[in-house]
Design a protein around this motif. Sequence first.
Motif, PDB file in Angstrom:
ATOM      1  N   GLU A 192      88.730 -70.587   7.342  1.00  0.00           N
ATOM      2  CA  GLU A 192      87.351 -70.014   7.880  1.00  0.00           C
ATOM      3  C   GLU A 192      86.437 -71.188   8.463  1.00  0.00           C
ATOM      4  N   HIS A 193      87.019 -72.175   8.662  1.00  0.00           N
ATOM      5  CA  HIS A 193      86.182 -73.113   9.219  1.00  0.00           C
ATOM      6  C   HIS A 193      85.480 -72.771  10.520  1.00  0.00           C
ATOM      7  N   ALA A 194      85.879 -71.781  11.363  1.00  0.00           N
ATOM      8  CA  ALA A 194      85.561 -71.162  12.753  1.00  0.00           C
ATOM      9  C   ALA A 194      84.211 -70.629  12.471  1.00  0.00           C
ATOM     10  N   VAL A 195      83.781 -70.197  11.541  1.00  0.00           N
ATOM     11  CA  VAL A 195      82.370 -69.646  11.541  1.00  0.00           C
ATOM     12  C   VAL A 195      81.346 -70.801  11.225  1.00  0.00           C
ATOM     13  N   THR A 196      81.779 -71.906  10.656  1.00  0.00           N
ATOM     14  CA  THR A 196      81.012 -73.171  10.486  1.00  0.00           C
ATOM     15  C   THR A 196      80.721 -73.731  11.814  1.00  0.00           C
ATOM     16  N   GLU A 197      81.842 -73.958  12.727  1.00  0.00           N
ATOM     17  CA  GLU A 197      82.045 -74.691  14.101  1.00  0.00           C
ATOM     18  C   GLU A 197      80.949 -73.609  15.077  1.00  0.00           C
ATOM     19  N   MET A 198      81.071 -72.238  14.686  1.00  0.00           N
ATOM     20  CA  MET A 198      80.193 -71.395  15.758  1.00  0.00           C
ATOM     21  C   MET A 198      78.803 -71.513  15.547  1.00  0.00           C
ATOM     22  N   ILE A 199      78.297 -71.808  14.252  1.00  0.00           N
ATOM     23  CA  ILE A 199      76.946 -71.847  14.046  1.00  0.00           C
ATOM     24  C   ILE A 199      76.133 -73.129  14.070  1.00  0.00           C
ATOM     25  N   THR A 200      77.196 -74.364  13.977  1.00  0.00           N
ATOM     26  CA  THR A 200      76.556 -75.757  14.520  1.00  0.00           C
ATOM     27  C   THR A 200      76.942 -76.293  15.845  1.00  0.00           C
ATOM     28  N   GLY A 201      78.028 -75.580  16.463  1.00  0.00           N
ATOM     29  CA  GLY A 201      78.690 -76.107  17.768  1.00  0.00           C
ATOM     30  C   GLY A 201      79.209 -77.252  17.684  1.00  0.00           C
ATOM     31  N   LEU A 202      79.857 -77.472  16.429  1.00  0.00           N
ATOM     32  CA  LEU A 202      80.480 -78.838  16.169  1.00  0.00           C
ATOM     33  C   LEU A 202      82.192 -78.497  16.340  1.00  0.00           C
ATOM     34  N   ASP A 203      82.811 -79.381  16.547  1.00  0.00           N
ATOM     35  CA  ASP A 203      84.437 -79.211  16.394  1.00  0.00           C
ATOM     36  C   ASP A 203      84.938 -79.992  15.131  1.00  0.00           C
ATOM     37  N   LEU A 204      85.048 -79.346  14.092  1.00  0.00           N
ATOM     38  CA  LEU A 204      85.427 -80.010  12.996  1.00  0.00           C
ATOM     39  C   LEU A 204      86.842 -80.925  13.119  1.00  0.00           C
ATOM     40  N   VAL A 205      87.748 -80.146  13.944  1.00  0.00           N
ATOM     41  CA  VAL A 205      89.029 -80.922  13.980  1.00  0.00           C
ATOM     42  C   VAL A 205      88.951 -82.244  14.753  1.00  0.00           C
ATOM     43  N   GLU A 206      87.871 -82.317  15.620  1.00  0.00           N
ATOM     44  CA  GLU A 206      87.448 -83.533  16.535  1.00  0.00           C
ATOM     45  C   GLU A 206      86.737 -84.576  15.226  1.00  0.00           C
ATOM     46  N   TRP A 207      86.083 -84.031  14.503  1.00  0.00           N
ATOM     47  CA  TRP A 207      85.513 -84.977  13.544  1.00  0.00           C
ATOM     48  C   TRP A 207      86.692 -85.342  12.704  1.00  0.00           C
ATOM     49  N   GLN A 208      87.722 -84.586  12.174  1.00  0.00           N
ATOM     50  CA  GLN A 208      88.624 -85.227  11.424  1.00  0.00           C
ATOM     51  C   GLN A 208      89.420 -86.315  12.054  1.00  0.00           C
ATOM     52  N   LEU A 209      89.751 -86.127  13.321  1.00  0.00           N
ATOM     53  CA  LEU A 209      90.381 -87.028  14.117  1.00  0.00           C
ATOM     54  C   LEU A 209      89.743 -88.510  14.246  1.00  0.00           C
ATOM     55  N   ARG A 210      88.342 -88.304  14.412  1.00  0.00           N
ATOM     56  CA  ARG A 210      87.663 -89.551  14.792  1.00  0.00           C
ATOM     57  C   ARG A 210      87.071 -90.234  13.317  1.00  0.00           C
ATOM     58  N   VAL A 211      86.949 -89.492  12.323  1.00  0.00           N
ATOM     59  CA  VAL A 211      86.811 -90.219  10.815  1.00  0.00           C
ATOM     60  C   VAL A 211      88.021 -90.685  10.552  1.00  0.00           C
TER      61      VAL A 211
END
Length: 686
Positions: free
Chosen positions: A319-338
Amino acid sequence: MKTQNFSNPNFPRSEDLNWGAAGRFDKVLVANRGEIACRIIKTCRRMGIQTVAVYSDADANSRHVRLADEAVRIGPAPARESYLLISRIIDAARSSGAQAVHPGYGFLSENEAFAWACIEAGKVFIGPSVAAIRAMGSKSDAKALMENAAVPLTPGYHGANQDVAFLREQADLIGYPVLIKASAGGGGKGIRRVDASGEFEAALMSCKREAAASFGDDRVLVEKYLLQPRHIEVQVFGDSYGNVVHLFERDCSVQRRHQKVLEEAPAPGMTDERREAMGRAACAAARAVGYVGAGTVEFIVGPDGTFYFMEMNTRLQVEHAVTEMITGLDLVEWQLRVAAGDVLPLRQEQLAIRGHSIEARIYAEDTDKNFLPSVGRLIHLMPPPESAHVRVDTGIEQGDEITSYYDPMIAKLIVWDESREQALQRMVAALAQYQVVGVASNIDFLSRLVTCTSFVKAELDTSLIERERDALWREQSVPTSTVLLAALAHLLYERREILPAAGDDIHSPWRHLDGWRLNGVLKRRLTLLHGDFEFFVDAEYSRTSYCMTLNEHRYMVSGELTSDGVTLAWIDGERVRATVFKHNKALYIFADNCCCAFTPVDPLEYLVKASSDGGGLLAPMPGRVVALLVKPGEMVTKGTPLLVLEAMKMEHAVIAPEDGFVIAFRFATGEQVSDGSQLVDFERSL
């Protein structure tokens, strides 16, 4: 599939975030399948990172394989022989030259041995440290850790003693109802609610079997089951430099069998004070294990707002997609960069909630048969069009097959808008546009769910589906006259095809099936079946239209067929647009915001109703027999569980249809059965 809502100027763009210059990977292996594999591959492509897919024999032609730059076979269809084999995935990472491995969710995503194997092979594991996975991998150990970190806990037993009598004694002391949960569990598997002491042992054994099959670990814990609780989780993110932030909460209260059905963010009714308290507790949980990457801290929340730590998932959530939709952030990109060593780009005070998002999980399952998974080929699949407001995350395309080997999810349907009311309207409209033929789906059920009183009013708790049972499982409704006439229009205009037997004479009256008669008018009775309903329609033919009589009412119907399977019908001058799909003998009509299946009755055929010729009980789906619960020759009453099938990592009990005798079992424990196999020789009692 959109991974960020870039079309909305209120949302940040990835290139505007302060990522620093830690670098990135050139090639990533995706150690998963389906929707999440496609999701990761698309983000990597946007970032200029090459991807390597892994696949089993069942997934050789799947969407994630087609999307990736490279693909490596890792074994046969069963997950135990492919996606759960650490050595095969590590070999694929080595042979492909991938620098990092993204585990997605499920399978090996929270397996410390897998994370350690990646490190030993010189590959970056895109997830938390081995120590963090180990600490949170056991729910019992995690509870002890959270207690030391002053995170509030649900009352229960979280220790190592797994003796059956001892666990039942602990449950008696806690007080019923209690929840038995697999220590290594997740995804709603290995969970049983117990309402009385006498039910405890059977539930425990079933829970342990399911936990062993899903996670390779049958240890459990026992907790107090809160009545009418909400399930709220907080998305956390940490980097290698000790920074931890939360990206707000998601409400995942709408569940069945402890599996989430709908998710939304932010949680309705959440106050700023409670959000801050839950976010603070979630970050404390993450800091307690030096957490790096994406994680989710799950809380159970009582009616008074008191919240308790349930577990921490050391991975990305479905369900991470709803977090992405209200923040505008790509959490997969965050994972890759971190994982590549970068610092989190935003501080807590820079994060904000914008609008509201709702996610519905589209499953291949029969909701009228207790959500029994449905297997088969998706012969017609048409999701709603994507936009800034509608997103479809899927690993399935038309022509793909839902098998018994993996989770039966077809897609995640996510909507966003400025308010919950507007987002809910988006979801209703998007579900009405979703078309699936070939397997049973939960789309109609979801449409009823998002419009039921409790959900519309945000009266949320984990018992919502049971509470709204009358609205969600109402008796089969009669199709509207519009849908029925649209089906008949398609059927009749389809029969106006040119007959090859008529030869080359284009003027021959026998060339068209348009009802032409030398003298008189053709009248014909047509019969359509829809579930338990039978409809009789009298059609009077003319050259271009039909006069149809239905329930003593006459309708003038004309129409045309288009190349994309759409029937345009004019009913009493009003235009109706219906998408029609034929499969075997059935006619599927998508119109009036619903789907209706009709079977035309050929008057030259006899309808033979299937019957049992010996009282045999048939397998409702392919699976493996995991338990025989009664003995041959035993007399049982109606509803008695006779055996247990395991399919898609879930257990399904086959029960006695009436009072009678179990003559013999056709399969032994551990044997595979195919769909429709006779399982039991059963004789009804006189």
